[in-house]
Design a protein around this motif. Sequence first.
Motif, PDB file in Angstrom:
ATOM      1  N   VAL A 283       0.834  -1.168  -0.132  1.00  0.00           N
ATOM      2  CA  VAL A 283       0.157  -0.097  -0.061  1.00  0.00           C
ATOM      3  C   VAL A 283       0.892   1.297   0.318  1.00  0.00           C
ATOM      4  O   VAL A 283       0.476   2.564  -0.511  1.00  0.00           O
ATOM      5  CB  VAL A 283      -1.046  -0.007   1.308  1.00  0.00           C
ATOM      6  N   ALA A 284       1.875   1.156   0.472  1.00  0.00           N
ATOM      7  CA  ALA A 284       2.917   2.428   0.536  1.00  0.00           C
ATOM      8  C   ALA A 284       3.412   2.777  -1.043  1.00  0.00           C
ATOM      9  O   ALA A 284       3.897   3.715  -1.188  1.00  0.00           O
ATOM     10  CB  ALA A 284       4.294   2.065   1.511  1.00  0.00           C
ATOM     11  N   ASP A 285       3.378   1.621  -1.816  1.00  0.00           N
ATOM     12  CA  ASP A 285       3.909   2.168  -3.119  1.00  0.00           C
ATOM     13  C   ASP A 285       2.707   3.112  -3.831  1.00  0.00           C
ATOM     14  O   ASP A 285       2.991   3.684  -4.856  1.00  0.00           O
ATOM     15  CB  ASP A 285       3.924   0.965  -3.941  1.00  0.00           C
ATOM     16  N   LEU A 286       1.495   3.100  -3.100  1.00  0.00           N
ATOM     17  CA  LEU A 286       0.459   3.937  -4.023  1.00  0.00           C
ATOM     18  C   LEU A 286       0.277   5.233  -3.232  1.00  0.00           C
ATOM     19  O   LEU A 286      -0.363   6.209  -3.627  1.00  0.00           O
ATOM     20  CB  LEU A 286      -0.895   3.220  -3.697  1.00  0.00           C
ATOM     21  N   ALA A 287       1.065   5.636  -2.034  1.00  0.00           N
ATOM     22  CA  ALA A 287       1.260   6.703  -1.540  1.00  0.00           C
ATOM     23  C   ALA A 287       1.958   7.702  -2.264  1.00  0.00           C
ATOM     24  O   ALA A 287       2.879   7.584  -3.016  1.00  0.00           O
ATOM     25  CB  ALA A 287       1.846   6.647  -0.180  1.00  0.00           C
ATOM     26  N   GLY A 288       0.997   9.198  -2.270  1.00  0.00           N
ATOM     27  CA  GLY A 288       1.775  10.100  -3.194  1.00  0.00           C
ATOM     28  C   GLY A 288       1.317  10.191  -4.785  1.00  0.00           C
ATOM     29  O   GLY A 288       1.665  11.140  -5.407  1.00  0.00           O
ATOM     30  N   ILE A 289       0.703   9.029  -4.996  1.00  0.00           N
ATOM     31  CA  ILE A 289       0.076   8.886  -6.368  1.00  0.00           C
ATOM     32  C   ILE A 289      -1.310   9.574  -6.457  1.00  0.00           C
ATOM     33  O   ILE A 289      -2.118   9.055  -5.848  1.00  0.00           O
ATOM     34  CB  ILE A 289       0.241   7.634  -7.099  1.00  0.00           C
ATOM     35  N   GLN A 290      -1.275  10.460  -7.082  1.00  0.00           N
ATOM     36  CA  GLN A 290      -2.655  11.322  -7.236  1.00  0.00           C
ATOM     37  C   GLN A 290      -3.496  10.493  -8.329  1.00  0.00           C
ATOM     38  O   GLN A 290      -4.628  10.450  -8.091  1.00  0.00           O
ATOM     39  CB  GLN A 290      -2.591  12.645  -7.561  1.00  0.00           C
TER      40      GLN A 290
ATOM     41  N   ARG B  51      -4.897  11.382   3.396  1.00  0.00           N
ATOM     42  CA  ARG B  51      -5.062  11.766   1.964  1.00  0.00           C
ATOM     43  C   ARG B  51      -4.764  10.616   1.011  1.00  0.00           C
ATOM     44  O   ARG B  51      -5.641  10.005   0.282  1.00  0.00           O
ATOM     45  CB  ARG B  51      -4.326  13.204   1.656  1.00  0.00           C
ATOM     46  N   ALA B  52      -3.683  10.021   1.419  1.00  0.00           N
ATOM     47  CA  ALA B  52      -3.464   9.000   0.508  1.00  0.00           C
ATOM     48  C   ALA B  52      -4.437   7.493   0.934  1.00  0.00           C
ATOM     49  O   ALA B  52      -4.805   7.091  -0.156  1.00  0.00           O
ATOM     50  CB  ALA B  52      -1.958   8.370   1.070  1.00  0.00           C
ATOM     51  N   ALA B  53      -4.746   7.457   1.913  1.00  0.00           N
ATOM     52  CA  ALA B  53      -5.623   6.413   2.153  1.00  0.00           C
ATOM     53  C   ALA B  53      -7.020   6.563   1.464  1.00  0.00           C
ATOM     54  O   ALA B  53      -7.618   5.756   0.995  1.00  0.00           O
ATOM     55  CB  ALA B  53      -5.953   6.176   3.742  1.00  0.00           C
ATOM     56  N   ARG B  54      -7.432   7.786   1.466  1.00  0.00           N
ATOM     57  CA  ARG B  54      -8.554   8.144   0.800  1.00  0.00           C
ATOM     58  C   ARG B  54      -8.619   7.800  -0.579  1.00  0.00           C
ATOM     59  O   ARG B  54      -9.427   7.163  -1.308  1.00  0.00           O
ATOM     60  CB  ARG B  54      -9.047   9.543   1.159  1.00  0.00           C
ATOM     61  N   HIS B  55      -7.618   8.117  -1.366  1.00  0.00           N
ATOM     62  CA  HIS B  55      -7.160   8.000  -2.649  1.00  0.00           C
ATOM     63  C   HIS B  55      -7.154   6.666  -3.033  1.00  0.00           C
ATOM     64  O   HIS B  55      -7.973   5.973  -4.280  1.00  0.00           O
ATOM     65  CB  HIS B  55      -6.140   8.629  -3.371  1.00  0.00           C
ATOM     66  N   ILE B  56      -6.529   5.690  -2.196  1.00  0.00           N
ATOM     67  CA  ILE B  56      -6.468   4.293  -2.294  1.00  0.00           C
ATOM     68  C   ILE B  56      -7.564   3.527  -2.294  1.00  0.00           C
ATOM     69  O   ILE B  56      -8.050   2.745  -2.870  1.00  0.00           O
ATOM     70  CB  ILE B  56      -5.108   3.705  -1.320  1.00  0.00           C
ATOM     71  N   VAL B  57      -8.331   3.913  -1.011  1.00  0.00           N
ATOM     72  CA  VAL B  57      -9.656   3.122  -0.836  1.00  0.00           C
ATOM     73  C   VAL B  57     -10.676   3.486  -1.838  1.00  0.00           C
ATOM     74  O   VAL B  57     -11.539   2.640  -2.344  1.00  0.00           O
ATOM     75  CB  VAL B  57     -10.144   3.456   0.567  1.00  0.00           C
ATOM     76  N   ALA B  58     -10.806   4.860  -2.538  1.00  0.00           N
ATOM     77  CA  ALA B  58     -11.744   5.189  -3.345  1.00  0.00           C
ATOM     78  C   ALA B  58     -11.242   4.648  -4.814  1.00  0.00           C
ATOM     79  O   ALA B  58     -12.335   3.882  -5.397  1.00  0.00           O
ATOM     80  CB  ALA B  58     -11.693   6.593  -3.535  1.00  0.00           C
ATOM     81  N   ALA B  59      -9.777   4.299  -5.122  1.00  0.00           N
ATOM     82  CA  ALA B  59      -9.689   3.748  -6.093  1.00  0.00           C
ATOM     83  C   ALA B  59      -9.888   2.181  -6.334  1.00  0.00           C
ATOM     84  O   ALA B  59     -10.351   1.417  -7.307  1.00  0.00           O
ATOM     85  CB  ALA B  59      -8.022   3.889  -6.250  1.00  0.00           C
ATOM     86  N   LEU B  60      -9.600   1.620  -5.032  1.00  0.00           N
ATOM     87  CA  LEU B  60     -10.210   0.178  -4.888  1.00  0.00           C
ATOM     88  C   LEU B  60     -11.803   0.066  -5.248  1.00  0.00           C
ATOM     89  O   LEU B  60     -12.200  -0.878  -5.557  1.00  0.00           O
ATOM     90  CB  LEU B  60      -9.649  -0.561  -3.621  1.00  0.00           C
ATOM     91  N   ARG B  61     -12.459   0.882  -4.407  1.00  0.00           N
ATOM     92  CA  ARG B  61     -13.778   0.830  -4.434  1.00  0.00           C
ATOM     93  C   ARG B  61     -14.554   0.933  -5.647  1.00  0.00           C
ATOM     94  O   ARG B  61     -15.477   0.497  -6.146  1.00  0.00           O
ATOM     95  CB  ARG B  61     -14.302   2.052  -3.503  1.00  0.00           C
TER      96      ARG B  61
END
Length: 424
Positions: free
Chosen positions: A207-214, A250-260
């Motif tokens: 999951v850390a590899d997705l942090a910072g990716i908008q 912020r990263a968590a929101r983007h990641i969960v939204a992308a998975l959703r």
Amino acid sequence: MTTRILPAVGDPDAARAIVTLLSQLPAAEPAAPVPDATTLLDTLARLAADSIDELPEVVLVHERIGPVPALELIREVALRFPAVGVVLVSSDAGPGLFSAAMDSGARGLIGLPLSYEELAARVQAAAQWSVGVRRHLGRGAADAFPAGPGGRVVTVTGAKGGVGTTFTAVQFALAAAASGRRTALVDLDLQAGDVGSYLDVQFRRSVADLAGIQDISPRVLQDAVYDDASGLALLLAPADGERGEEVDDRAARHIVAALRSRYELVVVDCGTQVTGANAAAVEMADVAVLVTTPDVVAVRAAKRMVRMWERLQVRKAEDTAMVVNRWSKHTEIQPALIEKITKTRATRTPVPAAFKELQAVVDAGRVQDLDNRSTVKQALWTLAGELGLLSTPDTAATAAATPGASLAVRASGPVARLRRGREG
């Protein structure tokens, strides 16, 4: 190949000018403009409900679209319909807006007044990207990306360490996958995540590899996800715990939204510590589960957790589902009492205390191999149905319901200790 283009333009004069120019592009098929953000999202959702192939390759968003700002609309389209290339049309074509547009998920920026050459180049680039994404996915069916707001998110949090949080999250995800739902399991216990250990998975991405990716595109997401033989898509915690600091709220929101946007169900193991990342996940969740055991220390920890969530305005206690693990009918602290103390909603099905059933698969790191006759598995899979995580309320994989717990209260012992500490 014909490129289908949907303009989103609120101003009628600007809409006519854009459609006129689009009509001159070779192999372009411009649709009637939509006047606002709500109509655009509704139109895309209706098209996606029939088939992903029905979606336009390119959406043009004019800077004066309303009622939401253009960049917010672009972010919403990119998250909900990742195979659509979005291009912003604006009078400001400077590097600042370009960077903000790319961060929001746009595939290009066109300056006003429009020029044929720039419009043709940006539309072609966005269309090629869209076609490439759909080809990479290798599917055109509607289940590639769920229409509308996306799949459901359920978070599983432990009142304290050792109450069975990860085991519960894994079994919920396995039950959902067995029922036919496309399911992702995310480990947001960022410093001590054990999902990979429980499922005997070693994978270098996390999951850390997705942090910072908008712009978490389907390809970027797929590179970080491990497709397990159990049918689960796994997004693991980083192997190096210090990298967990890279995943903020912020990263968590983007990641969960992308998975959703891609999976029907997203199960998030939030561990037992409150961080910005897992607090954001709990706030976003359709179902927030808190796991406790029926003992004084764990129940007090559960009470502290829900109080903290309320103070931080993450989640109300009454909107939290309480799962009681390692329960027996002889336990003095029963689910009804825990519900009263924590002001949460205790689930109907408690999970029995039967660690001997689990020890072999836990030690082997193969909890997916737990026998169907296990009373713990039966209870957890029944709970998954109770919480609405399965594709149907009853599936062949779903276990029979465990008898409900009754309230057993005595004036002394651990119950009395909990009562004395109820307001502490």
